[in-house]
Design a protein around this motif. Structure first.
Motif, PDB file in Angstrom:
ATOM      1  N   ASP A 136      -8.472   4.358  16.058  1.00  0.00           N
ATOM      2  CA  ASP A 136      -8.971   3.005  15.780  1.00  0.00           C
ATOM      3  C   ASP A 136      -9.438   2.905  14.334  1.00  0.00           C
ATOM      4  N   GLY A 137     -10.085   3.961  13.872  1.00  0.00           N
ATOM      5  CA  GLY A 137     -10.551   3.974  12.489  1.00  0.00           C
ATOM      6  C   GLY A 137      -9.392   3.903  11.502  1.00  0.00           C
ATOM      7  N   VAL A 138      -8.312   4.611  11.795  1.00  0.00           N
ATOM      8  CA  VAL A 138      -7.135   4.583  10.938  1.00  0.00           C
ATOM      9  C   VAL A 138      -6.598   3.163  10.824  1.00  0.00           C
ATOM     10  N   GLU A 139      -6.546   2.461  11.947  1.00  0.00           N
ATOM     11  CA  GLU A 139      -6.010   1.100  11.935  1.00  0.00           C
ATOM     12  C   GLU A 139      -6.891   0.137  11.152  1.00  0.00           C
ATOM     13  N   ALA A 140      -8.162   0.477  10.985  1.00  0.00           N
ATOM     14  CA  ALA A 140      -9.072  -0.419  10.283  1.00  0.00           C
ATOM     15  C   ALA A 140      -9.067  -0.218   8.768  1.00  0.00           C
ATOM     16  N   VAL A 141      -8.456   0.870   8.287  1.00  0.00           N
ATOM     17  CA  VAL A 141      -8.403   1.117   6.843  1.00  0.00           C
ATOM     18  C   VAL A 141      -7.418   0.142   6.199  1.00  0.00           C
ATOM     19  N   GLN A 142      -7.824  -0.440   5.088  1.00  0.00           N
ATOM     20  CA  GLN A 142      -6.969  -1.375   4.354  1.00  0.00           C
ATOM     21  C   GLN A 142      -6.476  -0.711   3.068  1.00  0.00           C
ATOM     22  N   VAL A 143      -5.154  -0.750   2.860  1.00  0.00           N
ATOM     23  CA  VAL A 143      -4.571  -0.153   1.659  1.00  0.00           C
ATOM     24  C   VAL A 143      -3.710  -1.194   0.957  1.00  0.00           C
ATOM     25  N   GLU A 144      -3.891  -1.285  -0.350  1.00  0.00           N
ATOM     26  CA  GLU A 144      -3.033  -2.134  -1.167  1.00  0.00           C
ATOM     27  C   GLU A 144      -2.046  -1.222  -1.903  1.00  0.00           C
ATOM     28  N   TYR A 145      -0.764  -1.489  -1.702  1.00  0.00           N
ATOM     29  CA  TYR A 145       0.289  -0.676  -2.319  1.00  0.00           C
ATOM     30  C   TYR A 145       1.041  -1.491  -3.360  1.00  0.00           C
ATOM     31  N   GLU A 146       1.522  -0.809  -4.381  1.00  0.00           N
ATOM     32  CA  GLU A 146       2.538  -1.375  -5.268  1.00  0.00           C
ATOM     33  C   GLU A 146       3.838  -0.645  -4.937  1.00  0.00           C
ATOM     34  N   VAL A 147       4.710  -1.321  -4.216  1.00  0.00           N
ATOM     35  CA  VAL A 147       5.921  -0.671  -3.724  1.00  0.00           C
ATOM     36  C   VAL A 147       6.869  -0.400  -4.885  1.00  0.00           C
ATOM     37  N   LEU A 148       7.421   0.804  -4.905  1.00  0.00           N
ATOM     38  CA  LEU A 148       8.323   1.251  -5.958  1.00  0.00           C
ATOM     39  C   LEU A 148       9.706   1.511  -5.363  1.00  0.00           C
ATOM     40  N   PRO A 149      10.743   1.507  -6.195  1.00  0.00           N
ATOM     41  CA  PRO A 149      12.084   1.838  -5.684  1.00  0.00           C
ATOM     42  C   PRO A 149      12.105   3.261  -5.127  1.00  0.00           C
ATOM     43  N   ALA A 150      12.844   3.441  -4.058  1.00  0.00           N
ATOM     44  CA  ALA A 150      12.932   4.750  -3.406  1.00  0.00           C
ATOM     45  C   ALA A 150      14.307   5.366  -3.642  1.00  0.00           C
ATOM     46  N   VAL A 151      14.331   6.689  -3.720  1.00  0.00           N
ATOM     47  CA  VAL A 151      15.596   7.431  -3.775  1.00  0.00           C
ATOM     48  C   VAL A 151      15.564   8.475  -2.666  1.00  0.00           C
TER      49      VAL A 151
END
Length: 789
Positions: A136-151
């Motif tokens: 439950d704690g994991v689901e409550a964490v908020q993360v802001e990502y800057e998505v980058l191209p993947a290879v």
């Protein structure tokens, strides 16, 4: 009675099959808390912001920890030491130079600090009173990502302009090195009657052990010591990696490994979760436990294979090989865990064949995928696959029988010992005899009759062969301690440990044979650095090869010590003593009577009085240690026979035969089981196991058993397996190794059989795995092409 070579049922089986095994998740520590991990939904992204406030406020949550917290506590990342020890010279590394200037090795942070680099990478750990509260704690964490191209493809990652995983790693290239004489190879190609070039992609494999990974961390603040309980393939390597990460002496880290439900290579290297639970235990002042689930395993367990071979081979008009020139690209995933598979594949490039000139260019590449490491066979099956497929293709192009082209090129027994073009000192192996026996075992001559009968049923039938050789290497240092106790039992402490190989049985067989003590009185202890002083762990066919030698050395030393004690106790010269079972006898009264003293009695005497002249030594025991290389080359041949339904593409493996030279088989029953298990994994890779990742986004498309084709029992064909032994003198038991024999030739002979069955439709390579859909498409594309003509 000799115990070596006896098909003895395994001691450990009854305990395990009735549910009395003890695995990490069976263990509960008093007051333990639980950990869960927030894992990245992106293959490549910069971490902009992590907000843990909501998670910290939830009931039962004890701590919410990030990579920044780990750095603030002053600890190091995990040093996986990816470049292994060389196969022949233990004072060198496998890869010495790189066209990039250095062999790349980057420490892995247990929790991502700046970026996430594959789907499933952990960046936050929540510790709570219960596993549900942690999740439950994991689901409550908020993360802001800057998505980058993947290879995710190695070739894409090497391309100019590709997204970079690390700022200090141009073109994502960990190393790039040339081995062998490429100029000589090219000169041979120029005068060849036939030059073949093919690309072989060895598919990614998910390491799906029966037991999911689990770890329990404990910390003692008074002593500043750590205790990890976790299944692995060797506690000493785990101990050293943890001590390095926490910047403490190894003596302050204890690692305990209970029963392990499967290893296969990926449990050799240290994972990030054990580091995290130990760190969390220090933070919260309580034991912390984590057990992963299958969904996590598909995106976090180290994976296998993921290797591309671009193979070129030159032949003269009679089919003799003139040169081999290969390019090998290894997809190591997001972190530099291990270059072992590439090193192994490079070393066995020429297999069991007399190749005058060989060259190989090896490149390791990081990508936005789960890291790869050694997986059963680790590079040898990949190399055999490429070589054996090209032999079949060359035979077809030159109009030579597939068996004959192998006979022409195979190394003859009388030419051994010899050093291969890749520097391996082959000392033994009757390669031609292995092949001739397996084609007899498989009734190769009767195949055409079976093929005709299959045609009448509307089926396509094919048969394929693969010869193989291995180059067992692994950790060079091993240790054994051996003691006879006053109660008559015998105690072995081994630095290597079992993940299902039956060490409790085979180690006891060796000691019973060389020490003369009852088999049932022998106990093996492993998997705890509290009493295991050193050991390289279980991998690369090393346990009996190294451990067996040390058991013999320790047995001899113990007998010498016992003889001295017996002479002292009986009041006679040691030379008058005769070994008899688990003790000594001496004739007295002009030879009319015998006096006997047992090892147990001698152990009792030593416990009470000490060794003669050494009163402080209160145990009857011996120790033996080895540090170096002990070459051995398991070899053999396999034949696979398949039927294909052209209407559905369904493949039925109808027969499988194998001849395996594992050296001296300590327990043939266990070795045959190893062959069967390896074959199941090889057939799985060949026909069903496909780990699919979207090439653009890096998203995993086969992240569960609903999508990933684990082989079922029905895939296994009728097996005809024989063991043989062309003696090696590389170790006193004559052991070569049997743990990887089943898997090493499996994909090669299976794909040769498929290609034979489909010869009327295509001569192109089938994708791996060769699923019914892939085969159906080949058949119907071939039919369309024939119709068009």
């Amino acid at each position: 009675m000799s115990w070596i070579g006896k098909a003895q049922p395994r001691n450990e089986d009854r305990r395990l099959v009735v549910g009395k095994g003890c695995y990490t998740d069976d263990i509960a520590k008093p007051g333990q808390a639980w950990a869960a991990f927030l894992r990245s939904p992106h293959a490549h992204a910069r971490i902009v912001r992590i907000d843990t406030s909501a998670a910290q406020a939830l009931p039962g949550v004890l701590a919410v920890l990030t990579g920044a917290d780990y750095l603030a506590d002053g600890f190091e990342g995990i040093d996986h030491v990816p470049n292994p020890i060389a196969a022949v010279n233990p004072k060198e590394k496998a890869f010495l130079t790189s066209e990039t200037g250095a062999i790349y090795n980057r420490r892995q942070w247990p929790l991502s600090v700046d970026k996430v680099r594959h789907v499933g990478e952990a960046l936050v750990m929540v510790v709570a009173e219960t596993p549900h509260q942690a999740r439950d704690g994991v689901e409550a964490v908020q993360v802001e990502y800057e998505v980058l191209p993947a290879v995710v493809d190695a070739d894409d990652a090497l391309a100019e302009g590709a997204s970079q995983l690390y700022d200090d790693l141009p073109r994502n290239c960990c190393f790039s090195t040339q081995i062998g004489d490429r100029e000589a190879a090219r000169a041979a190609f120029d005068k060849a009657a036939l030059v073949l070039r093919r690309e072989f992609k060895n598919s990614r494999i998910v390491n799906a052990q029966m037991e999911p990974r689990s770890a329990i961390g404990e910390y003692d603040p008074a002593a500043d010591t750590y205790l990890l309980t976790s299944g692995s393939q060797g506690v000493v390597r785990q101990q050293l990696g943890l001590a390095d990460a926490f910047k403490v002496p190894a003596t302050r880290v204890r690692v305990v490994c209970p029963d392990v439900g499967g290893g296969f290579g990926p449990r050799t290297s240290l994972n990030m979760e054990p580091v995290c639970v130990l760190w969390a235990a220090r933070r919260v002042g309580r034991p912390v436990k984590w057990t992963g689930d299958r969904s996590e395993a598909f995106v976090s367990d180290y994976q296998g294979r993921g290797m591309t071979f671009r193979t070129a081979m030159a032949f003269d008009a009679q089919g003799r090989i003139l040169a081999v020139d290969n390019e090998l690209i290894g997809n190591v995933g997001a972190h530099t865990i291990s270059y072992v598979p590439m090193a192994n594949a490079m070393r066995v490039t020429t297999s069991v064949y007399d190749v005058p000139v060989a060259a190989i260019h090896v490149t390791g590449v990081v990508t936005n995928t789960v890291p790869t490491g050694p997986y059963r066979g680790a590079g040898r099956p990949e190399s055999m696959h490429a070589f054996e497929r090209l032999l079949d293709l060359a035979a077809s192009r030159l109009g030579i029988d597939r068996l004959d082209i192998r006979r022409i090129n195979m190394i003859r027994r009388e030419t051994l010992p010899r050093v291969s073009p890749m520097g391996l000192p082959y000392d033994s192996g009757n390669f031609p005899a292995n092949m001739e026996r397996v084609i007899e075992l498989a009734d190769w001559q009767g195949f055409e009759t079976r093929q005709q009968e299959a045609r009448q049923r509307g089926k396509l039938r094919g048969i394929g062969l693969s010869n193989y050789i291995e180059s067992p290497v692994g950790a060079p240092r091993e240790r054994i301690e051996l003691r006879v106790l006053p109660d008559g039992s015998t105690d072995i402490v081994s630095g290597t440990q079992s993940t299902g190989q039956g060490h409790e049985t085979t180690f006891a067989q060796v000691v019973a044979d060389h020490l003369g003590v009852p088999f049932e009185s022998i106990r093996l202890r492993t998997g705890d650095t509290a009493f295991v002083k050193w050991g390289g762990g279980t991998h690369s066919d090393r346990s009996m090869r190294l451990g067996g030698k040390l058991l013999i050395d320790a047995s001899k030393d113990l007998i010498d010590k016992a003889r001295a004690v017996a002479a002292h106790c009986l009041g006679v010269d040691a030379q008058r003593l005769t070994r008899e079972g688990a003790g000594f006898t001496v004739r007295v009264w002009w030879g009319l009577r015998k006096r006997r003293i047992t090892l147990a009695q001698l152990a009792q005497h030593v416990q009470r009085h000490g060794m003669p002249g050494q009163p402080d030594m209160r145990e009857l025991g011996a120790e033996a240690e080895f540090n170096g290389r002990m070459p051995a080359y398991p070899t053999g041949a396999a034949v696979c026979e398949v039927e294909i339904d052209p209407d559905t593409g369904e493949i039925d493996v109808v027969r499988y035969s194998a001849v395996d030279d594992v050296g001296q088989a300590i327990n043939p029953l266990i070795v045959e089981g190893q062959v069967h298990g390896g074959l199941a994994q090889g057939l799985g890779q060949a026909l069903t196991e496909g780990y699919q990742v979207d090439r653009q986004s890096g998203q995993v498309l086969s992240g569960s058993y609903m999508d990933y084709g684990m082989p079922h029992a029905e895939l296994m064909p009728p097996l005809s397996v024989e063991l043989t032994n062309d003696p090696t003198h590389g170790n006193p038991l004559g052991v070569k190794g049997g743990g990887e024999s089943g898997i090493t030739p499996a994909t090669a002979c299976t794909f040769n059989a498929l290609a034979h069955a489909l010869a009327a439709y295509t001569d192109e390579e089938l994708p791996m795995p060769a699923t019914p859909l892939a085969v159906w498409e080949v058949i119907h594309q071939g039919r369309s092409a024939r119709t068009a003509h």
